[in-house]
Scaffold this motif. Structure first.
Motif, PDB file in Angstrom:
ATOM      1  N   GLY A   1       0.813  -1.208   0.000  1.00 30.04           N
ATOM      2  CA  GLY A   1       0.000   0.000   0.000  1.00 30.04           C
ATOM      3  C   GLY A   1       0.851   1.264   0.000  1.00 30.04           C
ATOM      4  O   GLY A   1       0.547   2.238  -0.695  1.00 30.04           O
ATOM      5  N   THR A   2       1.939   1.249   0.778  1.00 25.86           N
ATOM      6  CA  THR A   2       2.781   2.443   0.881  1.00 25.86           C
ATOM      7  C   THR A   2       3.443   2.750  -0.467  1.00 25.86           C
ATOM      8  O   THR A   2       3.450   3.899  -0.924  1.00 25.86           O
TER       9      THR A   2
ATOM     10  N   LEU B   1       2.442   1.716  -3.467  1.00 26.21           N
ATOM     11  CA  LEU B   1       1.399   2.095  -4.425  1.00 26.21           C
ATOM     12  C   LEU B   1       0.981   3.552  -4.231  1.00 26.21           C
ATOM     13  O   LEU B   1       0.876   4.315  -5.189  1.00 26.21           O
ATOM     14  N   TRP B   2       0.749   3.930  -2.972  1.00 23.27           N
ATOM     15  CA  TRP B   2       0.332   5.303  -2.662  1.00 23.27           C
ATOM     16  C   TRP B   2       1.361   6.289  -3.199  1.00 23.27           C
ATOM     17  O   TRP B   2       1.033   7.285  -3.849  1.00 23.27           O
ATOM     18  N   ASN B   3       2.614   5.978  -2.943  1.00 26.93           N
ATOM     19  CA  ASN B   3       3.699   6.862  -3.349  1.00 26.93           C
ATOM     20  C   ASN B   3       3.766   7.013  -4.865  1.00 26.93           C
ATOM     21  O   ASN B   3       3.930   8.112  -5.395  1.00 26.93           O
TER      22      ASN B   3
ATOM     23  N   THR C   1      -0.177   8.498  -6.185  1.00 25.47           N
ATOM     24  CA  THR C   1      -0.583   9.863  -5.845  1.00 25.47           C
ATOM     25  C   THR C   1       0.574  10.841  -5.981  1.00 25.47           C
ATOM     26  O   THR C   1       0.359  12.033  -6.112  1.00 25.47           O
TER      27      THR C   1
ATOM     28  N   THR D   1       2.279  11.832  -3.711  1.00 27.88           N
ATOM     29  CA  THR D   1       2.499  12.529  -2.444  1.00 27.88           C
ATOM     30  C   THR D   1       3.382  11.669  -1.543  1.00 27.88           C
ATOM     31  O   THR D   1       3.695  10.533  -1.870  1.00 27.88           O
TER      32      THR D   1
ATOM     33  N   ALA E   1       5.365   9.296   0.814  1.00 25.80           N
ATOM     34  CA  ALA E   1       5.174   7.904   1.214  1.00 25.80           C
ATOM     35  C   ALA E   1       4.780   7.812   2.683  1.00 25.80           C
ATOM     36  O   ALA E   1       4.192   6.817   3.106  1.00 25.80           O
TER      37      ALA E   1
ATOM     38  N   GLY F   1       1.198   7.572   2.817  1.00 29.18           N
ATOM     39  CA  GLY F   1       0.857   6.219   2.388  1.00 29.18           C
ATOM     40  C   GLY F   1       1.057   5.219   3.505  1.00 29.18           C
ATOM     41  O   GLY F   1       0.222   4.329   3.710  1.00 29.18           O
TER      42      GLY F   1
ATOM     43  N   VAL G   1      -1.833   5.712   6.045  1.00 31.23           N
ATOM     44  CA  VAL G   1      -3.108   5.229   5.515  1.00 31.23           C
ATOM     45  C   VAL G   1      -3.092   3.695   5.422  1.00 31.23           C
ATOM     46  O   VAL G   1      -4.039   3.021   5.842  1.00 31.23           O
ATOM     47  N   SER G   2      -1.995   3.135   4.902  1.00 28.65           N
ATOM     48  CA  SER G   2      -1.918   1.680   4.758  1.00 28.65           C
ATOM     49  C   SER G   2      -1.990   0.985   6.115  1.00 28.65           C
ATOM     50  O   SER G   2      -2.580  -0.097   6.232  1.00 28.65           O
TER      51      SER G   2
END
Lengths: 301, 229
Positions: A104-105, A107-109, A112, A114, A116, A119, A122-123
């Motif tokens: 998740g971290t 992917l978020w990075n 988005t 924004t 990590a 991320g 949130v993860s």
């Protein structure tokens, strides 16, 4: 956005504190509870109160920790038999929530763009919800389980934040200039390779002395890594930093000061020579130090 | 003339930790003394301490991960990992130990701290390695047993240390980021963890040969007949 994640962390710590205060199985529940309460407040309020008040909170944390006012409590545990039975029921599905965090971290990075860090926060929350959904564990008990793990880490949980503050003060005091002067006295016209070796071997050596690569990193990076390699030779800071830390870990393999990794296991395994683990690790550790030095030399410049 | 005074903080840390004083107390003392020597007023030191503490809150974001790991442990995460490790098939002690180091590197690289000497090495890895070494030969001498156990302990450290920074949320990465950003270099975690991968791979190769050498020593026991313990 990041501030919300800090608020969430602070609230979690305050929840740990409340549970600590009411944990009658912990003889040191007041000290333990106070520690997590003050730490939680520093997360929630840090951005909004004057810095010197946070400084005083940091002092209070140090006093509670060094006076030995923290202890292990009780966490409404269920024991190994229960865990064994559940492990058979859930099987490898138990690993899935944990995998949400790294995947998740990253992917978020990438998606988005924004930080990590957001991320990661949130993860972590998504992974906790997944774990609770899988096991049907209540939120209250989830907090107990988190508190159980944090109590075993104890005051060491705030060590990184402490070391960063130390590194900053060291920098203010001009320690970087002093160390790089000394290094330049010893190696006046150093080639790049010599400078890289001064940093990686310095990291390993200081870790051997201090027993802690994190503490060595704050000192040696402000002293050698930054002035000599990152500023002086335009080294890539990410590569110098990461491989520098890994060079410190080579030192951890070679020191009795890192008792948890080297001495305690020797006792645990009933070895006759308490330094046997270090003896076994010494040569491979040196090889790893040589590899880290070459990796930094070839990748960072 | 070089000003050696700033080094006093390093001295305090070295002596304090060598005396086994509380790490936080040692670091705080070193920081305050260093600040005073640099002519920073005590209130400013407090403010600096607080500001740096607040700015670096992200270093401790791992706290958010703990309830999830704790819940999974309550429902048998460790026991499941033990089951998986006990299925490691190794023809030799060195192979068992290497495969454990491999698993440890991968899991810790994913942010899962599943190993450890009390929970995995003592109850599982060391006995499995000893059993693998004893297969089809005379019982191990005391010296050989010690050697295998020490190597098992080393496998956990190797995997743990050199796999750690591959996890994007690793505490070590957050510290590196913090120290460098305090000095004006902003880093992104996404650009950092990849640089831990080459060392991770190299460590597995080095440990593979370390374990292999351990095996070779076992196959040539010095004077097996004379060695009756």
């Amino acid at each position: 956005m990041l501030e919300y994640i800090y608020q969430a962390t602070g609230l979690l710590l305050i929840a740990f504190a409340v549970q600590s205060f009411s944990d009658t199985g912990n003889e040191k529940r007041i000290g333990t509870g106070l520690f997590w309460l003050i730490y939680g407040l520093s997360f929630c309020l840090g951005e909004f109160i004057p810095d010197w008040i946070t400084g005083i909170m940091v002092l209070a944390l140090t006093i509670i920790a060094s006076a030995g006012f923290m202890g292990i409590g009780t966490y409404n545990g269920t024991g190994d038999d229960f865990a064994n039975k559940q492990a058979k029921t859930f099987g490898n599905r138990l690993f899935l929530p944990a995998l949400i965090v790294p995947i998740g971290t990253i992917l978020w990075n990438t998606l988005t763009g924004t930080s990590a860090l957001i991320g990661l926060g949130v993860s972590s929350v998504v992974a906790l919800i997944a774990a609770m959904w899988l096991t049907k564990c209540s939120p209250k008990q989830s907090s107990q389980e988190g508190r159980r793990l944090l109590d075993t880490i104890g005051w060491a949980a705030i060590l990184s934040q402490f070391l960063a503050a130390l590194g900053y003060l060291f920098n203010q005091a001009g320690i970087g200039e002093t160390v790089s002067h000394i290094v330049q006295l010893i190696i006046p016209d150093g080639s790049l390779l010599i400078y890289v070796m001064a940093y990686t071997c310095g990291m390993a050596l200081f870790t051997i002395i201090m027993g802690n690569a994190f503490a060595a990193f704050a000192v040696i990076t402000t002293g050698i890594g930054l002035p000599l390699l990152i500023i002086g030779q335009n080294g890539n800071p990410a590569i110098v930093g990461v491989i520098g830390m890994l060079s410190g870990y080579c030192g951890t393999l070679m020191t009795p000061m890192a008792a948890n990794f080297n001495i305690v296991p020797a006792a645990l395994l009933e070895l006759e020579n308490k330094n046997h683990v270090i003896i076994v690790q010494f040569f491979p550790g040196l090889v790893m130090l040589a590899i880290n030095t070459s990796l930094m030399y070839f990748l960072a410049f | 003339m070089i000003n050696y005074w700033p080094l006093i903080g390093v001295g305090i840390i070295t002596i304090g930790l060598a005396l086994r004083l509380n790490t936080l107390l040692v670091i705080l003392t070193a920081g305050v003394v260093t600040g005073l020597i640099a002519d920073i007023a005590i209130m400013d030191i407090l403010s600096t301490l607080g500001a740096s503490f607040t700015k670096n809150r992200y270093m401790s974001l791992f706290i958010l991960v703990l309830p999830m790991i704790g819940v999974l442990e309550r429902y048998g995460l460790r026991q499941r990992a033990e089951t998986l490790i006990s299925t490691i098939k190794g023809a030799s002690a060195g192979r068992v130990i290497f495969l454990y180091a491999l698993l440890r590197t991968i899991t810790v690289g994913l942010g899962l701290n599943l190993g450890g000497h009390p929970s995995m090495i003592r109850p599982l890895v060391a006995p499995m390695a000893e059993a693998a070494a004893e297969k089809g030969r005379t019982p191990l001498s005391k010296k050989e047993t010690m050697q295998i156990r020490a190597l098992s302990a080393a496998s956990d450290n190797f995997g743990n240390f050199f796999g750690q920074l591959i996890f994007i949320g690793a505490g070590g990465l957050l510290l590196i980021k913090g120290v460098l950003s305090d000095n004006g270099f902003e880093l992104e975690l996404g650009d950092m963890y990849v640089w831990a991968i080459p060392t991770g791979i190299a460590s597995l190769i080095v440990f593979f040969f370390t374990a292999k050498i351990g095996d070779l020593r076992l196959k040539n026991p010095e004077q097996p007949q004379a060695d009756k313990e």
